[in-house]
Design a protein around this motif. Structure first.
Motif, PDB file in Angstrom:
ATOM      1  N   HIS A 171      27.602  -6.172   2.572  1.00  0.00           N
ATOM      2  CA  HIS A 171      27.715  -6.360   4.025  1.00  0.00           C
ATOM      3  C   HIS A 171      28.424  -5.226   4.738  1.00  0.00           C
ATOM      4  N   ARG A 172      29.242  -4.491   3.960  1.00  0.00           N
ATOM      5  CA  ARG A 172      30.149  -3.586   4.647  1.00  0.00           C
ATOM      6  C   ARG A 172      29.495  -2.310   5.150  1.00  0.00           C
ATOM      7  N   ASP A 173      28.406  -1.898   4.528  1.00  0.00           N
ATOM      8  CA  ASP A 173      27.877  -0.584   4.871  1.00  0.00           C
ATOM      9  C   ASP A 173      26.365  -0.594   5.043  1.00  0.00           C
ATOM     10  N   LEU A 174      25.916  -1.364   6.015  1.00  0.00           N
ATOM     11  CA  LEU A 174      24.467  -1.476   6.216  1.00  0.00           C
ATOM     12  C   LEU A 174      23.846  -0.178   6.724  1.00  0.00           C
ATOM     13  N   ASP A 175      24.683   0.677   7.356  1.00  0.00           N
ATOM     14  CA  ASP A 175      24.139   1.920   7.900  1.00  0.00           C
ATOM     15  C   ASP A 175      23.857   2.952   6.826  1.00  0.00           C
ATOM     16  N   GLN A 176      24.594   2.856   5.732  1.00  0.00           N
ATOM     17  CA  GLN A 176      24.415   3.840   4.664  1.00  0.00           C
ATOM     18  C   GLN A 176      24.169   3.151   3.338  1.00  0.00           C
ATOM     19  N   PRO A 177      22.981   2.551   3.202  1.00  0.00           N
ATOM     20  CA  PRO A 177      22.716   1.839   1.950  1.00  0.00           C
ATOM     21  C   PRO A 177      22.554   2.805   0.778  1.00  0.00           C
ATOM     22  N   HIS A 178      22.770   2.286  -0.429  1.00  0.00           N
ATOM     23  CA  HIS A 178      22.486   3.078  -1.634  1.00  0.00           C
ATOM     24  C   HIS A 178      20.973   3.162  -1.789  1.00  0.00           C
ATOM     25  N   LYS A 179      20.526   4.249  -2.431  1.00  0.00           N
ATOM     26  CA  LYS A 179      19.085   4.409  -2.664  1.00  0.00           C
ATOM     27  C   LYS A 179      18.825   4.510  -4.157  1.00  0.00           C
ATOM     28  N   LEU A 180      17.836   3.736  -4.602  1.00  0.00           N
ATOM     29  CA  LEU A 180      17.526   3.682  -6.024  1.00  0.00           C
ATOM     30  C   LEU A 180      16.022   3.885  -6.168  1.00  0.00           C
ATOM     31  N   SER A 205       0.880  -1.164   0.000  1.00  0.00           N
ATOM     32  CA  SER A 205       0.000   0.000   0.000  1.00  0.00           C
ATOM     33  C   SER A 205       0.925   1.224   0.000  1.00  0.00           C
ATOM     34  N   GLN A 206       0.343   2.403  -0.013  1.00  0.00           N
ATOM     35  CA  GLN A 206       1.203   3.594  -0.075  1.00  0.00           C
ATOM     36  C   GLN A 206       2.001   3.805   1.205  1.00  0.00           C
ATOM     37  N   THR A 207       1.674   3.068   2.254  1.00  0.00           N
ATOM     38  CA  THR A 207       2.490   3.135   3.484  1.00  0.00           C
ATOM     39  C   THR A 207       3.285   1.843   3.677  1.00  0.00           C
ATOM     40  N   GLY A 208       3.308   1.007   2.648  1.00  0.00           N
ATOM     41  CA  GLY A 208       4.009  -0.274   2.764  1.00  0.00           C
ATOM     42  C   GLY A 208       5.522  -0.103   2.741  1.00  0.00           C
ATOM     43  N   ARG A 209       6.210  -1.103   3.216  1.00  0.00           N
ATOM     44  CA  ARG A 209       7.679  -1.099   3.190  1.00  0.00           C
ATOM     45  C   ARG A 209       8.193  -2.497   3.482  1.00  0.00           C
ATOM     46  N   LEU A 210       9.501  -2.640   3.351  1.00  0.00           N
ATOM     47  CA  LEU A 210      10.130  -3.949   3.569  1.00  0.00           C
ATOM     48  C   LEU A 210      11.539  -3.702   4.083  1.00  0.00           C
ATOM     49  N   GLY A 211      11.839  -4.266   5.249  1.00  0.00           N
ATOM     50  CA  GLY A 211      13.143  -4.023   5.880  1.00  0.00           C
ATOM     51  C   GLY A 211      14.291  -4.641   5.101  1.00  0.00           C
ATOM     52  N   HIS A 261      18.882  -5.704   0.892  1.00  0.00           N
ATOM     53  CA  HIS A 261      18.017  -4.784   0.148  1.00  0.00           C
ATOM     54  C   HIS A 261      16.668  -4.669   0.843  1.00  0.00           C
ATOM     55  N   GLY A 262      15.946  -3.624   0.509  1.00  0.00           N
ATOM     56  CA  GLY A 262      14.621  -3.417   1.094  1.00  0.00           C
ATOM     57  C   GLY A 262      13.944  -2.229   0.424  1.00  0.00           C
ATOM     58  N   VAL A 263      12.729  -1.971   0.857  1.00  0.00           N
ATOM     59  CA  VAL A 263      11.951  -0.862   0.282  1.00  0.00           C
ATOM     60  C   VAL A 263      11.611   0.078   1.432  1.00  0.00           C
ATOM     61  N   SER A 264      12.127   1.311   1.375  1.00  0.00           N
ATOM     62  CA  SER A 264      11.928   2.208   2.524  1.00  0.00           C
ATOM     63  C   SER A 264      10.644   3.014   2.404  1.00  0.00           C
ATOM     64  N   VAL A 265      10.284   3.367   1.169  1.00  0.00           N
ATOM     65  CA  VAL A 265       9.089   4.206   1.026  1.00  0.00           C
ATOM     66  C   VAL A 265       8.463   4.027  -0.356  1.00  0.00           C
ATOM     67  N   VAL A 266       7.139   4.070  -0.372  1.00  0.00           N
ATOM     68  CA  VAL A 266       6.391   4.080  -1.634  1.00  0.00           C
ATOM     69  C   VAL A 266       5.955   5.526  -1.853  1.00  0.00           C
ATOM     70  N   HIS A 267       6.156   6.035  -3.047  1.00  0.00           N
ATOM     71  CA  HIS A 267       5.782   7.426  -3.342  1.00  0.00           C
ATOM     72  C   HIS A 267       4.348   7.469  -3.862  1.00  0.00           C
ATOM     73  N   PRO A 268       3.444   8.010  -3.060  1.00  0.00           N
ATOM     74  CA  PRO A 268       2.023   7.996  -3.434  1.00  0.00           C
ATOM     75  C   PRO A 268       1.751   8.726  -4.748  1.00  0.00           C
ATOM     76  N   ASN A 269       0.792   8.205  -5.473  1.00  0.00           N
ATOM     77  CA  ASN A 269       0.265   8.853  -6.689  1.00  0.00           C
ATOM     78  C   ASN A 269       1.315   9.072  -7.778  1.00  0.00           C
TER      79      ASN A 269
END
Ligand SMILES: O=C(O)CCC(=O)C(=O)O
Ligand SMILES: [Fe+2]
Length: 279
Positions: free
Chosen positions: A219-228, A179-185, A247-255
């Motif tokens: 593995h080396r930089d879990l605190d500063q992941p790349h964002k795509l 959903s628009q508030t969904g995410r995945l760690g 990998h994971g999904v931090s935010v869904v951009h609504p609309n």
């Protein structure tokens, strides 16, 4: 971190995510109810999307993100995205369709359906049936197989080198609806067979609907992941030395979904993601 596909929640998403759950599976394209006002996309937006979608073979933009990690930007034509949504809707409301997964007391912030084999978030294991209702996952439709092999064949031979990616005949597809508030760690896809992981058989991921921020890191930089930013129609492939990236999904951009896709399918607000894997 596995099965850690769920970061700690704040309860807000749960309300939203229990929407649409009825007797059958969660309906990603609920039928329009009479009386509602449906906003039509402007003619300009429609024409733009038709032009984009009618390009034969989709986009040719290939972005090399790392060894064995490639993004096919805008690869899926709008007509294919539409067919994928329609097929996922059809399978999703039937036996073995979309449900709200969780483990322990926690619910994940998405709806899930497995094709081919079932992935159990409680144990991180694959099986032929879902433990909670005994349903057998639907088969991966033949048209999905074609799209995956075409996407892998679209990789220019020199792009992923010196880490050429083996082609796969996927026997698993995990379909997520956010959903628009969904995410995945942040997590690794590491529950496939040892042989598959050792050979670096790629995960092939289709994004459809709203755009999302995809985070990834070795593995080396879990605190500063790349964002795509993944948009509707993007195909992300990670295999070879990148097969076990976090990998994971931090935010869904609504609309942000293509208006024409929404108009033609009535896809709910949110994002559909399919990851194909070889067990
Ligand atoms: O939604 C995505 O882009 C990623 C999904 C994913 O990582 C998974 O299903 O394991
Ligand atoms: Fe994953």
């Amino acid at each position: 971190m596995e099965p850690g596909r769920s970061p700690p929640g704040n309860g807000k998403e749960k309300q939203n995510e229990s929407e649409g759950e009825g007797e059958g599976g969660f309906d990603i394209c609920p039928r329009k109810q009479g009386g509602g006002v449906v906003l039509k996309p402007s003619l300009l937006a429609k024409n733009r999307e038709v032009r984009r979608g009618s390009k034969s073979g989709g986009s040719k933009t290939v972005v090399l993100l790392g060894p064995g990690m490639v993004l096919l930007k805008g690869y899926l034509q709008l007509s294919d995205q539409q067919k994928i949504v329609e097929k996922c809707r059809e399978l999703g409301v039937g036996s073995g369709g979309f449900y709200h997964p969780g483990y322990g007391q926690s619910k994940m912030h998405l709806k899930m359906m497995c094709l081919g084999k079932n992935w159990d978030p409680e144990t991180g294991q694959y099986g032929d049936h879902r433990p909670f209702d005994g349903a057998k996952p639907p088969q991966i439709p033949p048209e999905f197989h074609h799209l995956v092999s075409n996407a892998l064949a679209a990789l220019p031979p020199d792009t992923p080198n010196p880490f050429p990616l083996p082609s796969i005949a996927p026997d698993i597809c995990i379909v997520n609806f956010y959903s628009q508030t969904g995410r995945l760690g942040l997590h690794q896809d590491k529950d496939e067979s040892e042989d598959s992981l050792r050979q670096g058989f790629p995960v092939v991921s289709f994004s459809i609907g709203d755009s999302a921020d995809f985070l990834y890191s070795d593995h080396r930089d879990l605190d500063q992941p790349h964002k795509l930013l993944l948009n509707s129609g993007d195909v992300l492939i990670f295999g070879g030395p990148s097969r076990l990236i976090f990998h994971g999904v931090s935010v869904v951009h609504p609309n942000t979904a293509p208006a024409l896709l929404l108009q033609n399918t009535n896809l709910r607000p949110g994002r559909l993601n399919l990851t194909f894997r070889h067990y």
